[in-house]
Motif scaffolding. Structure first.
Motif, short mmCIF file in Angstrom:
data_model
loop_
_atom_site.label_atom_id
_atom_site.label_comp_id
_atom_site.label_asym_id
_atom_site.label_seq_id
_atom_site.Cartn_x
_atom_site.Cartn_y
_atom_site.Cartn_z
N UNK A 269 0.56 -1.67 -0.35
CA UNK A 269 0.16 -0.30 0.11
C UNK A 269 0.86 1.23 -0.16
N UNK A 270 2.05 1.13 0.42
CA UNK A 270 2.87 2.04 0.27
C UNK A 270 3.42 2.86 -1.06
N UNK A 271 2.96 1.93 -2.24
CA UNK A 271 2.99 2.57 -2.99
C UNK A 271 2.01 3.61 -3.93
N UNK A 272 1.07 3.39 -3.20
CA UNK A 272 -0.46 3.66 -3.67
C UNK A 272 -0.06 5.54 -4.82
N UNK A 273 0.24 6.01 -3.91
CA UNK A 273 0.56 7.79 -4.22
C UNK A 273 1.26 7.67 -5.59
N UNK A 274 1.96 6.48 -6.09
CA UNK A 274 3.33 6.80 -7.34
C UNK A 274 1.99 5.87 -8.35
N UNK B 222 10.38 1.74 -9.89
CA UNK B 222 11.32 1.21 -8.20
C UNK B 222 9.98 0.53 -7.73
N UNK B 223 9.10 0.96 -7.57
CA UNK B 223 8.26 0.69 -6.50
C UNK B 223 7.57 -0.69 -7.27
N UNK B 224 6.94 -0.61 -8.25
CA UNK B 224 7.03 -2.04 -9.13
C UNK B 224 7.89 -3.08 -9.12
N UNK B 225 9.21 -2.17 -9.09
CA UNK B 225 10.02 -4.16 -9.05
C UNK B 225 10.22 -3.75 -7.36
N UNK B 226 9.78 -3.17 -6.49
CA UNK B 226 9.87 -3.87 -4.58
C UNK B 226 8.47 -4.40 -4.70
N UNK B 227 7.37 -4.55 -5.53
CA UNK B 227 6.17 -5.34 -5.78
C UNK B 227 6.70 -6.81 -6.15
N UNK B 228 7.50 -6.51 -6.98
CA UNK B 228 6.89 -7.89 -8.15
C UNK B 228 8.47 -8.64 -6.82
N UNK B 229 9.74 -8.18 -6.29
CA UNK B 229 9.99 -8.39 -5.00
C UNK B 229 9.19 -9.70 -3.90
N UNK C 89 11.30 3.62 -0.06
CA UNK C 89 12.54 4.14 -0.06
C UNK C 89 11.75 5.11 -1.52
N UNK C 90 10.99 4.44 -2.28
CA UNK C 90 11.13 5.08 -3.66
C UNK C 90 10.16 6.29 -3.25
N UNK C 91 9.26 5.73 -2.08
CA UNK C 91 7.69 6.52 -1.61
C UNK C 91 8.97 8.42 -1.10
N UNK C 92 9.83 7.93 -0.34
CA UNK C 92 10.13 8.84 0.78
C UNK C 92 11.45 9.80 -0.89
N UNK C 93 12.01 9.59 -1.22
CA UNK C 93 12.88 10.34 -2.05
C UNK C 93 11.81 11.05 -3.28
N UNK C 94 10.95 10.26 -3.60
CA UNK C 94 10.09 11.43 -4.39
C UNK C 94 9.48 12.25 -3.83
N UNK C 95 8.80 12.36 -2.38
CA UNK C 95 8.27 13.42 -1.61
C UNK C 95 9.23 14.34 -0.86
N UNK C 96 10.55 13.67 -1.31
CA UNK C 96 11.34 14.62 -0.95
C UNK C 96 11.51 15.68 -2.30
N UNK C 97 11.91 14.91 -3.70
CA UNK C 97 11.85 15.75 -4.77
C UNK C 97 10.63 16.31 -5.04
N UNK C 98 9.03 16.19 -4.62
CA UNK C 98 8.16 17.46 -4.15
C UNK C 98 8.34 18.24 -3.86
N UNK C 99 8.63 17.92 -2.95
CA UNK C 99 8.91 19.12 -1.16
C UNK C 99 9.91 20.36 -2.50
#
Length: 320
Positions: free
Chosen positions: A121-126, A150-157, A292-302
């Motif tokens: 669920x953490x990847x929902x925003x992306x 990255x989210x798709x890769x993490x979910x695939x794992x 990690x993908x979500x946090x990095x993306x949010x940091x870039x959005x900030x």
């Protein structure tokens, strides 16, 4: 008077100014909502009822009761009825998505770990950004595409465990369904900004309750289980939603998304500490990639939101 909006008379009223104190209160409320939601798996593991539909029924019923009381207190009974009436088809669609996700969460707990469900669920925003591009051709930045990959890769794992029989494919399938339903609801809510989250979620709980009532064969539960079902419906679902609905309008979207990541981070920790449910190595690795993908993306959005459109004219002034 025409239907077309103009710069002089916008169709949507501008967002009222939010003071720093109000924004801090909003941040606290959004964090508390994530905290309430993070206890869901832990509470569920205490319930001895074996019929998932019985759990869905009572959890949803308690959530409906709380949310109706909350809206009546906040908006009055007439205002509450008006909120339901004004939702329209977008609100109904969001309610169906949330009802499906809420029901799937209970069933998925019988087949997989809490960590597997929450970390997906953490990847929902992306995933929502990807869906908005597919359906509405909304522009997606290059950094967002990288994060989506990255989210798709993490979910695939995480899902790969179900391919070799280590984890039930039903559990992983339901976890993916939950993430997809939340993504669809996110896109609809953003596309139709007038949709109010609280009545849509109340209707979602009502739909889940009605469907579960048609499926369960036993409504009776012990007083101990009823206490946990009350907490599951009111504290975990209802209070969490009330906190979020009140606080999210006071903080930037990126901040709300960042604070929301506490749910998938804290949820597996509570279950591990209380019930000794240890996630598998692939779940930890895949979940770490997603978060990690979500946090990095949010940091870039900030960073993007803080960058002035015209240097020296707009944006946040430098403290120096």
């Amino acid at each position: 008077m025409t239907d077309a909006a103009s710069p002089a008379s916008p169709a949507v009223p501008p967002r009222p100014a939010i003071s720093p104190g109000e924004e801090r209160i909003g941040m606290l409320l959004v964090f508390l909502s994530a905290l309430m939601w993070s206890f869901g798996g832990t509470i569920a593991r205490f319930i001895d009822v074996t019929d998932n539909w019985t759990i869905v029924f009572w959890r949803s019923l308690w959530a409906v009761a709380f949310l109706l009381c909350f809206m009546a207190w906040r908006d009055g009974w007439r205002g509450t009825l008006r909120l339901f009436r004004d939702m329209g088809l977008p609100g109904l669609a969001v309610a169906v998505c949330f009802a499906t996700a809420s029901t799937s969460f209970i069933v998925a707990l019988s087949y997989t770990t809490v960590a597997n469900i929450l970390l997906m669920q953490a990847g929902v925003p992306l995933l929502a950004a990807l869906l908005a591009w597919v359906v509405f051709r909304e522009r997606v930045a290059t950094a967002t595409w990288v994060a989506i990959a990255a989210v798709i890769t993490g979910v695939a794992i995480m899902v790969s465990e179900s391919l070799d029989g280590a984890v039930s494919p039903i559990g992983d399938g339901l976890a993916l369904l939950i993430a997809c339903m939340f993504s669809i609801a996110t896109v609809i809510t953003r596309r139709f900004a007038h949709v109010r989250m609280t009545p849509a979620n109340c209707l979602a709980a009502l739909l889940a309750c009605a469907f579960a009532a048609s499926q369960t064969s036993e409504f009776a539960v012990s007083s101990r289980d009823m206490a946990f079902l009350f907490a599951f419906g009111v504290l975990n679902l209802g209070v969490g939603l009330a906190f979020f609905a009140t606080g999210a309008r006071l903080v930037p979207a990126a901040m709300a998304a960042l604070l929301g990541t506490f749910e998938p981070i804290l949820g597996p920790i509570w279950v591990w500490l209380v019930h000794s449910e240890v996630p598998s190595a692939r779940t930890i690795v895949g979940g770490a990639v997603v978060v990690a993908a979500l946090l990095v993306h949010i940091a870039l959005e900030f960073k993007r939101q803080a960058r002035p459109e015209r240097p020296g004219v707009t944006g946040v002034p430098s403290p120096n």
